[in-house]
Design an enzyme around this catalytic site. Structure first.
Site, mmCIF file in Angstrom:
data_model
loop_
_atom_site.group_PDB
_atom_site.id
_atom_site.type_symbol
_atom_site.label_atom_id
_atom_site.label_comp_id
_atom_site.label_asym_id
_atom_site.label_seq_id
_atom_site.Cartn_x
_atom_site.Cartn_y
_atom_site.Cartn_z
ATOM 1 N N CYS A 39 44.542 75.590 36.984
ATOM 2 C CA CYS A 39 44.831 76.438 36.008
ATOM 3 C C CYS A 39 43.511 77.547 36.043
ATOM 4 O O CYS A 39 43.375 78.429 35.203
ATOM 5 C CB CYS A 39 44.969 75.877 34.568
ATOM 6 S SG CYS A 39 43.546 75.276 33.896
ATOM 7 N N LYS A 82 47.077 32.950 51.072
ATOM 8 C CA LYS A 82 46.817 33.437 49.484
ATOM 9 C C LYS A 82 47.652 34.850 49.525
ATOM 10 O O LYS A 82 46.893 35.844 49.796
ATOM 11 C CB LYS A 82 45.309 33.764 49.109
ATOM 12 C CG LYS A 82 44.964 33.815 47.633
ATOM 13 C CD LYS A 82 43.359 33.970 47.459
ATOM 14 C CE LYS A 82 43.135 34.141 46.109
ATOM 15 N NZ LYS A 82 43.992 34.803 45.367
ATOM 16 N N TYR A 130 54.556 28.232 45.853
ATOM 17 C CA TYR A 130 53.480 27.579 46.556
ATOM 18 C C TYR A 130 53.012 26.416 45.545
ATOM 19 O O TYR A 130 52.099 25.690 45.987
ATOM 20 C CB TYR A 130 52.235 28.389 47.046
ATOM 21 C CG TYR A 130 51.837 29.346 45.745
ATOM 22 C CD1 TYR A 130 51.238 28.744 44.423
ATOM 23 C CD2 TYR A 130 51.896 30.462 46.202
ATOM 24 C CE1 TYR A 130 50.843 29.809 43.764
ATOM 25 C CE2 TYR A 130 51.335 31.794 45.049
ATOM 26 C CZ TYR A 130 50.933 31.201 43.884
ATOM 27 O OH TYR A 130 50.759 31.969 42.955
ATOM 28 N N LYS A 139 38.324 34.035 50.346
ATOM 29 C CA LYS A 139 38.850 35.432 50.356
ATOM 30 C C LYS A 139 38.272 36.072 51.554
ATOM 31 O O LYS A 139 37.073 36.058 51.914
ATOM 32 C CB LYS A 139 38.200 36.054 49.243
ATOM 33 C CG LYS A 139 38.671 35.735 47.859
ATOM 34 C CD LYS A 139 39.796 36.375 47.395
ATOM 35 C CE LYS A 139 39.319 37.235 46.200
ATOM 36 N NZ LYS A 139 40.281 37.868 45.539
ATOM 37 N N CYS A 145 46.865 73.735 31.012
ATOM 38 C CA CYS A 145 47.052 73.372 32.347
ATOM 39 C C CYS A 145 48.053 72.546 32.901
ATOM 40 O O CYS A 145 48.534 71.337 31.937
ATOM 41 C CB CYS A 145 45.490 72.464 32.407
ATOM 42 S SG CYS A 145 45.262 71.824 33.998
ATOM 43 N N CYS A 164 39.359 74.313 37.582
ATOM 44 C CA CYS A 164 40.462 73.775 37.586
ATOM 45 C C CYS A 164 41.243 74.139 38.815
ATOM 46 O O CYS A 164 41.747 75.297 38.763
ATOM 47 C CB CYS A 164 41.224 73.450 36.485
ATOM 48 S SG CYS A 164 42.640 72.653 36.425
ATOM 49 N N CYS A 177 38.949 69.127 32.929
ATOM 50 C CA CYS A 177 39.464 70.628 32.637
ATOM 51 C C CYS A 177 39.967 70.553 31.223
ATOM 52 O O CYS A 177 40.479 69.754 30.692
ATOM 53 C CB CYS A 177 40.795 70.640 33.359
ATOM 54 S SG CYS A 177 41.539 72.391 32.698
ATOM 55 N N GLU A 204 47.081 27.171 52.954
ATOM 56 C CA GLU A 204 48.124 28.411 52.762
ATOM 57 C C GLU A 204 47.519 29.781 52.472
ATOM 58 O O GLU A 204 46.391 29.825 52.753
ATOM 59 C CB GLU A 204 48.714 27.969 51.197
ATOM 60 C CG GLU A 204 49.499 26.549 51.415
ATOM 61 C CD GLU A 204 49.908 26.473 49.910
ATOM 62 O OE1 GLU A 204 49.710 27.080 49.193
ATOM 63 O OE2 GLU A 204 50.127 25.163 49.769
ATOM 64 N N ASP A 244 48.855 38.215 47.904
ATOM 65 C CA ASP A 244 48.209 39.205 47.119
ATOM 66 C C ASP A 244 49.591 39.904 46.515
ATOM 67 O O ASP A 244 50.007 40.878 46.936
ATOM 68 C CB ASP A 244 47.426 39.981 47.847
ATOM 69 C CG ASP A 244 46.605 41.039 47.010
ATOM 70 O OD1 ASP A 244 46.585 40.545 45.926
ATOM 71 O OD2 ASP A 244 46.014 41.862 47.572
HETATM 72 S S1 IVH Z 1 47.678 27.772 44.013
HETATM 73 C C1 IVH Z 1 45.973 25.745 39.806
HETATM 74 N N1 IVH Z 1 48.321 28.802 46.199
HETATM 75 O O1 IVH Z 1 45.860 33.261 43.593
HETATM 76 C C2 IVH Z 1 45.977 26.783 40.781
HETATM 77 N N2 IVH Z 1 47.652 30.050 44.283
HETATM 78 O O2 IVH Z 1 43.109 33.228 42.534
HETATM 79 C C3 IVH Z 1 47.221 27.097 41.437
HETATM 80 N N3 IVH Z 1 47.725 32.496 44.978
HETATM 81 O O3 IVH Z 1 46.683 31.823 40.265
HETATM 82 C C4 IVH Z 1 47.415 28.240 42.470
HETATM 83 N N4 IVH Z 1 48.594 32.496 46.765
HETATM 84 O O4 IVH Z 1 48.180 33.694 41.361
HETATM 85 C C5 IVH Z 1 47.961 29.010 45.030
HETATM 86 N N5 IVH Z 1 48.941 29.493 48.034
HETATM 87 C C6 IVH Z 1 48.652 29.943 46.979
HETATM 88 C C7 IVH Z 1 48.333 31.149 46.303
HETATM 89 C C8 IVH Z 1 47.923 31.319 45.042
HETATM 90 C C9 IVH Z 1 47.986 33.147 45.689
HETATM 91 C C10 IVH Z 1 47.447 33.360 43.396
HETATM 92 C C11 IVH Z 1 47.781 32.725 42.302
HETATM 93 C C12 IVH Z 1 46.602 32.127 41.550
HETATM 94 C C13 IVH Z 1 45.561 32.756 42.211
HETATM 95 C C14 IVH Z 1 44.051 32.520 42.209
#
Ligand code: IVH
Length: 682
Positions: free
Chosen positions: A409, A115, A225, A312, A430, A406, A424, A113, A117
């Site tokens: 000022c 991840k 998720y 990552k 300021c 600065c 400053c 899946e 952000d």
């Molecule tokens: S599963 C038990 N799935 O990334 C763990 N987490 O660094 C369940 N996150 O705590 C997490 N996308 O906040 C899961 N597809 C995804 C995610 C995801 C982002 C976040 C989440 C997690 C953190 C871990």
């Protein structure tokens, strides 16, 4: 219209509006024009106003916000919110795959899946209705952000169908799409506010806002998720996501079942290429074992599941031209060099600025205006300049001279020994520092003058009506009425003028008046003495009781107060040695602000210690030093800070200062233990 017809019409409109919402937000395929949508919503709001008995928190009319959360309640997570192990290379992923195989054999599949952000959130549904939304917090305890979550259109308020469990939690991430991020930042810059560093900061800042109407306007999004609950009727994660999608949750289509780690690599490479066109930030890929039974077999470490891992992405890097370097002065006087860049696309957003941290960083890179520079954006950080391509450098370029004065000022900057940052020192003269002080003073945790929010106080400063915090108490109705602020509307490009009308002015003056009742400890915090935060202000206020005692206290007296060390003590001394501060305090006193603690006489529980005075020193086993002092006061005793011939008892804890003991012995003051003391009052 009779009640029955109204109810039918309300139900019909609610259903229609949610369907259109879904088409727009989840399927990106609007089924109605904006104008017609607004008409439906208006009609619904009108009917709900006429027939308040049909009010429903889950009505789509509630998505426009309106609720104000004064303080976010803390909620214990039913299931702790764990994090995931991180990997940065395919080798590390292979090692993960091997660990999994060792534990459960070769017969399994993964789900890959995105991840996301953003800001993680747990949504609990009871009987198909959103019950609450809680942030991660520390993993065990999070903030209840339900009222803000209700404004996010991709979070269903009522679930579809009927096959969902009676009670369950679903976890996901609240993200700010790139389009909204850029719009918000543009607006912020136009009204002179600092832009958000990245969409994740913006999303999390937004979810912590008290006014849900603003949250509604920010257009956040939410992807789910992870389904959690007792006896869920699924045997795999993939199935559970499919069901969640049918119930109305937004589940990303960018996911795949993979039979081998090689298929996982393919997924990662594929998403890596599309990453910039997703429309929101991701910082990697999450790989999970699909079968719940196998997940159980693998179990958890203390911090994370053994059945999942995050891969990552490496930080993305681009090359662009450094147009100029400007220097910003923060609220505390800290100088931050900022690189102004030729706009460049990086990980889905346009980057125009990057942080350069401090003079050392500039020196290390020998960075010069006009250089071609490499800009990198990691998961969480503001874009930064990581390298310079000197082959493009002109013969005439010169090393950058760091500013000495600065930019706001013109005061000579200082840099303390061992510190990287220039400051400053002109705290009271300021402009950005004064503005920062004013904003802090009126903020909720300080004087709580919310009728005078950040924008308004800035206007008063710019117009010269408020030069320091004491001027706030001299504001007059006549000078406020009719004041104007001009904004530029980002969408239309037109200017918009906001004028202070009678009602606004009345509210401002009422808010200021009310703040005269704010207790001393908050007033002390509001003054913005460096290093005196909320807790320290409380300690100082209750220890010294009033501003006179505090302002006269020398170093030794200050460090007698619990939690006050060298840095804070010196900062307090500096503050009261500054004549401008003293002048301002005199004006604030004239304005009738609270400058001493109000002893709560209801607190007195007995007269057992009447006429006795105590010096409390050292560490105790049953109570903190503050609690002991409170017990003394509650039983009508007096707490004094130094041993003198008038002192009755020295209450001695562990590690008490030896001078106190010898002084007490010399003056024949009784030295008692915590137990002796407790016998006196119980
Ligand atoms: S599963 C038990 N799935 O990334 C763990 N987490 O660094 C369940 N996150 O705590 C997490 N996308 O906040 C899961 N597809 C995804 C995610 C995801 C982002 C976040 C989440 C997690 C953190 C871990």
């Amino acid at each position: 219209m009779d009640k029955q017809t109204a109810k039918e019409q309300i139900d019909y409109l609610r259903k229609q509006i949610e369907l259109h919402n879904e088409a727009y937000y989840k399927n990106s395929a609007p089924t109605i024009s904006d104008f017609d949508f607004d008409m439906l919503l208006e009609e619904l709001i009108r009917l709900e106003n006429d027939f308040p008995e049909y009010f429903d928190l889950n009505s789509p009319s509630q998505r426009i916000g309106g609720a104000i959360t004064k303080e976010f309640q803390q909620v214990i997570h039913k299931y702790p919110m764990l994090s995931l192990g991180n990997t940065y290379s395919f080798e590390e992923l292979t090692a993960f795959d091997e660990r999994v195989k060792k534990a459960i054999g070769n017969d399994f599949e993964y789900v890959c899946e995105l991840k996301f952000d953003g800001l993680s959130v747990g949504l609990t549904y009871i009987h198909g209705k959103l019950f609450h939304a809680v942030t991660r917090g520390d993993g065990l305890l999070g903030d209840d952000v339900t009222m803000n979550a209700r404004t996010i259109k991709s979070i269903p308020l009522v679930l579809k169908g009927s096959s969902y469990p009676d009670e369950f939690e679903i976890r996901g991430e609240i993200v700010l799409p790139h389009s909204s991020f850029e719009r918000i930042n543009q607006e912020r810059e136009e009204i002179g506010e600092l832009p958000f560093a990245n969409p994740r900061n913006a999303a999390s800042g937004t979810m912590k806002m008290q006014d849900s109407t603003i949250v509604a306007k920010r257009r956040l999004d939410c992807y789910l998720y992870h389904l959690l609950g007792e006896k869920l009727p699924f045997s795999t994660h993939f199935e559970s996501l499919k069901a969640a999608k049918d119930w109305g949750f937004q589940i990303s289509d960018f996911k795949a079942k993979c039979k081998s780690i090689n298929e996982v690599f393919e997924f990662i490479n594929d998403i890596g290429e599309r990453r910039d066109s997703l429309g929101f930030d991701i910082d990697g890929i999450v790989v999970k074992v699909n079968s719940f039974q196998q997940q159980e077999q693998l179990g958890f470490t203390a911090k994370s599941p053994r059945w999942a891992i995050a891969y990552k992405f490496k930080a993305e890097r681009v090359c662009t031209k450094l147009l100029s370097i400007s220097f910003q002065v923060g609220r505390t006087g800290a100088i931050t060099p900022v690189a102004n860049l030729e706009p460049v696309a990086l990980a889905g957003t346009t980057v125009k600025r990057a942080s350069l941290h401090n003079a050392d960083q500039i020196g290390r890179l020998d960075i010069r205006e006009g250089d071609m520079v490499f800009v990198e954006k990691g998961g969480e950080i503001i874009p930064k300049i990581v390298d310079v391509d000197t082959s493009f450098r002109s013969l005439f370029s010169e090393p950058l001279q760091y500013i000495t004065h600065c930019p706001e000022c013109n005061t000579l900057l200082i840099r303390k020994d061992g510190e990287a940052i220039h400051y400053c020192p002109n705290e009271n003269g300021c402009p950005p520092q004064i503005k920062g002080k004013l904003e802090h003073f009126i903020s909720r945790k300080a004087m709580n003058i919310d009728s005078l929010g950040e924008g308004k106080i800035e206007l008063l400063f710019d117009k010269g009506l408020v030069k320091d915090i004491s001027d706030i108490y001299e504001l007059k109705y006549e000078s406020l009425l009719g004041l104007e602020k001009v904004f530029v509307d980002t969408e239309s490009g037109k200017t918009r003028t906001v004028r202070f009308q009678e009602k606004t002015v009345e509210n401002i003056l009422n808010g200021i008046n009310e703040s005269r009742k704010v207790p001393f400890e908050k007033v002390l915090f509001a003054l913005g003495v460096r290093f005196v935060g909320e807790t320290v202000a409380k300690k100082l206020a209750f220890h010294f009781k009033n501003i006179d005692a505090l302002s006269c206290a020398d170093y030794d007296l200050l460090i007698e107060c619990e939690e006050i060390g060298e840095v804070i003590a010196n900062s307090v001394i500096d503050y009261f040695n500054n004549s401008q501060n003293i002048e301002m305090l005199l004006k604030l006193r004239k304005a009738n602000l609270q400058f001493s603690v109000v002893e709560d006489h209801n607190l007195i529980k007995s007269n057992k210690l009447k006429e006795f005075s105590f010096v409390v020193s050292g560490v105790f086993s049953h109570f903190s030093r503050d609690q002991i002092k409170q017990l003394i006061v509650e039983n009508s005793g007096k707490v004094v800070s130094a041993v003198s011939s008038k002192t009755n008892f020295l209450l001695a804890g562990e590690n008490m200062g030896p001078e106190k003991r010898s002084k007490a012995e010399k003056l024949k003051v009784s030295i008692i233990s915590e137990e002796d003391f407790l016998k006196m009052i119980y």
